[in-house]
Design an enzyme around this catalytic site. Sequence first.
Site, PDB file in Angstrom:
ATOM      1  N   GLU A  45      -1.175  -5.097   8.429  1.00  0.00           N
ATOM      2  CA  GLU A  45      -0.391  -4.479   9.495  1.00  0.00           C
ATOM      3  C   GLU A  45      -0.988  -4.841  10.845  1.00  0.00           C
ATOM      4  O   GLU A  45      -2.169  -4.571  11.095  1.00  0.00           O
ATOM      5  CB  GLU A  45      -0.358  -2.957   9.313  1.00  0.00           C
ATOM      6  CG  GLU A  45       0.454  -2.549   8.098  1.00  0.00           C
ATOM      7  CD  GLU A  45       0.612  -1.044   7.953  1.00  0.00           C
ATOM      8  OE1 GLU A  45       0.251  -0.290   8.889  1.00  0.00           O
ATOM      9  OE2 GLU A  45       1.092  -0.626   6.884  1.00  0.00           O
ATOM     10  N   GLU A  64       9.346  -3.750  10.473  1.00  0.00           N
ATOM     11  CA  GLU A  64       9.700  -2.442   9.890  1.00  0.00           C
ATOM     12  C   GLU A  64      10.242  -1.495  10.960  1.00  0.00           C
ATOM     13  O   GLU A  64       9.596  -1.249  11.985  1.00  0.00           O
ATOM     14  CB  GLU A  64       8.473  -1.821   9.190  1.00  0.00           C
ATOM     15  CG  GLU A  64       8.807  -0.445   8.606  1.00  0.00           C
ATOM     16  CD  GLU A  64       7.854   0.054   7.545  1.00  0.00           C
ATOM     17  OE1 GLU A  64       6.926  -0.669   7.149  1.00  0.00           O
ATOM     18  OE2 GLU A  64       8.057   1.217   7.096  1.00  0.00           O
ATOM     19  N   ASP A 113      -1.034  -6.153  -0.255  1.00  0.00           N
ATOM     20  CA  ASP A 113      -1.358  -5.510   1.026  1.00  0.00           C
ATOM     21  C   ASP A 113      -2.852  -5.285   1.159  1.00  0.00           C
ATOM     22  O   ASP A 113      -3.509  -4.854   0.194  1.00  0.00           O
ATOM     23  CB  ASP A 113      -0.689  -4.128   1.072  1.00  0.00           C
ATOM     24  CG  ASP A 113       0.375  -4.011   2.136  1.00  0.00           C
ATOM     25  OD1 ASP A 113       0.388  -4.821   3.075  1.00  0.00           O
ATOM     26  OD2 ASP A 113       1.199  -3.087   2.009  1.00  0.00           O
ATOM     27  N   ASP A 172       0.836  -1.204   0.000  1.00  0.00           N
ATOM     28  CA  ASP A 172       0.000   0.000   0.000  1.00  0.00           C
ATOM     29  C   ASP A 172       0.871   1.255   0.000  1.00  0.00           C
ATOM     30  O   ASP A 172       0.358   2.377  -0.053  1.00  0.00           O
ATOM     31  CB  ASP A 172      -1.008  -0.009   1.167  1.00  0.00           C
ATOM     32  CG  ASP A 172      -0.329   0.017   2.521  1.00  0.00           C
ATOM     33  OD1 ASP A 172       0.906  -0.085   2.590  1.00  0.00           O
ATOM     34  OD2 ASP A 172      -1.061   0.150   3.530  1.00  0.00           O
ATOM     35  N   LYS A 217      -1.045  -9.294   2.928  1.00  0.00           N
ATOM     36  CA  LYS A 217      -0.308  -8.800   4.094  1.00  0.00           C
ATOM     37  C   LYS A 217      -1.192  -7.820   4.836  1.00  0.00           C
ATOM     38  O   LYS A 217      -1.938  -7.064   4.189  1.00  0.00           O
ATOM     39  CB  LYS A 217       1.005  -8.119   3.663  1.00  0.00           C
ATOM     40  CG  LYS A 217       1.772  -7.510   4.838  1.00  0.00           C
ATOM     41  CD  LYS A 217       3.178  -7.065   4.458  1.00  0.00           C
ATOM     42  CE  LYS A 217       3.273  -5.712   3.817  1.00  0.00           C
ATOM     43  NZ  LYS A 217       2.759  -4.591   4.647  1.00  0.00           N
TER      44      LYS A 217
HETATM   45  O1  KIV Z   1       3.556  -1.066   1.561  1.00  0.00           O
HETATM   46  C1  KIV Z   1       4.719  -1.483   1.503  1.00  0.00           C
HETATM   47  O2  KIV Z   1       5.428  -1.298   0.513  1.00  0.00           O
HETATM   48  C2  KIV Z   1       5.229  -2.222   2.653  1.00  0.00           C
HETATM   49  C3  KIV Z   1       6.679  -2.542   2.666  1.00  0.00           C
HETATM   50  C4  KIV Z   1       7.478  -1.312   2.822  1.00  0.00           C
HETATM   51  C5  KIV Z   1       7.008  -3.559   3.679  1.00  0.00           C
HETATM   52  O3  KIV Z   1       4.497  -2.542   3.530  1.00  0.00           O
END
Ligand code: KIV
Length: 268
Positions: free
Chosen positions: A122, A185, A90, A51, A120
């Site tokens: 968070e 991160e 994401d 994202d 993914k």
């Molecule tokens: O959104 C993204 O690119 C990320 C990475 C930086 C891990 O979450």
Amino acid sequence: MAQPNQKKRLTVPGFVDLKKASRKICVLTAYDFPTARLLDDAGVDAILVGDSMAMVIQGHDTTLPVTLDEMIYHGEMVARAAKSSMVIVDLPFPTFHMGVHKAVELAGRVLKETQCQAVKLEGGQDQQEVIAGLVAAGIPVMAHVGLRPQSVHAMGGYKIQRDEEQLLADALAAQSAGAFGIVLECIPEQIATRITAELDIPTIGIGAGANCDGQVLVIHDLLGLTSGYVPTFVKQYANLGKTIRDAVGNWCQEVRDGEYPDAKHSFK
Ligand code: KIV
């Protein structure tokens, strides 16, 4: 059905096996077909449709504005380009904050409509129930702990996260909920080293030092395409921004001087 001679795609269990084999894992972001094809050709293990697209592609100040439909639109292009890299998309804010049922519905859309292999999200301990619900539905989940850009306002900015016990608890909670990997991160190297040693699933670091099981970067940062702030953990492996500015400047000059197109680049 698999075609003979076709390169095999890295699977989610294959991704986890890379940790067991002590083989460092390479993950980069991509948001479009040609970039994903190049990363796939270059042999990255996984492509993340992050994202971060909100900032890198759309030009926003945070990752918050990008929508699920936009993630799906870009995720589909990337998944279509990638032949051997695993593709992870994401889940944008706030798609997984509305209960397990809604998260399964929306992450299910991502898997169905993009043909990616995993999502993914968070969170760690706070998202344990959602991760378990997605995994139970057959949706592989990578968790993301430490600096969580979707929580930038709650965290008071993009800051290094140093609460060792909370970070470890987040990582362990994500693992026990069934996550197959975890992005770490912006956390101190020594904390990332401890988390990596305590987990069976791979840790993928970004600003988390050298001892994670793998590394992830935003492709625009690595290639020198980012305008404005570049985080200190980024190493630039090319300066494509300069290459593009020079090439376009040369083209403009030749058009204005009447040198392009010449006979070689014109039809008879
Ligand atoms: O959104 C993204 O690119 C990320 C990475 C930086 C891990 O979450």
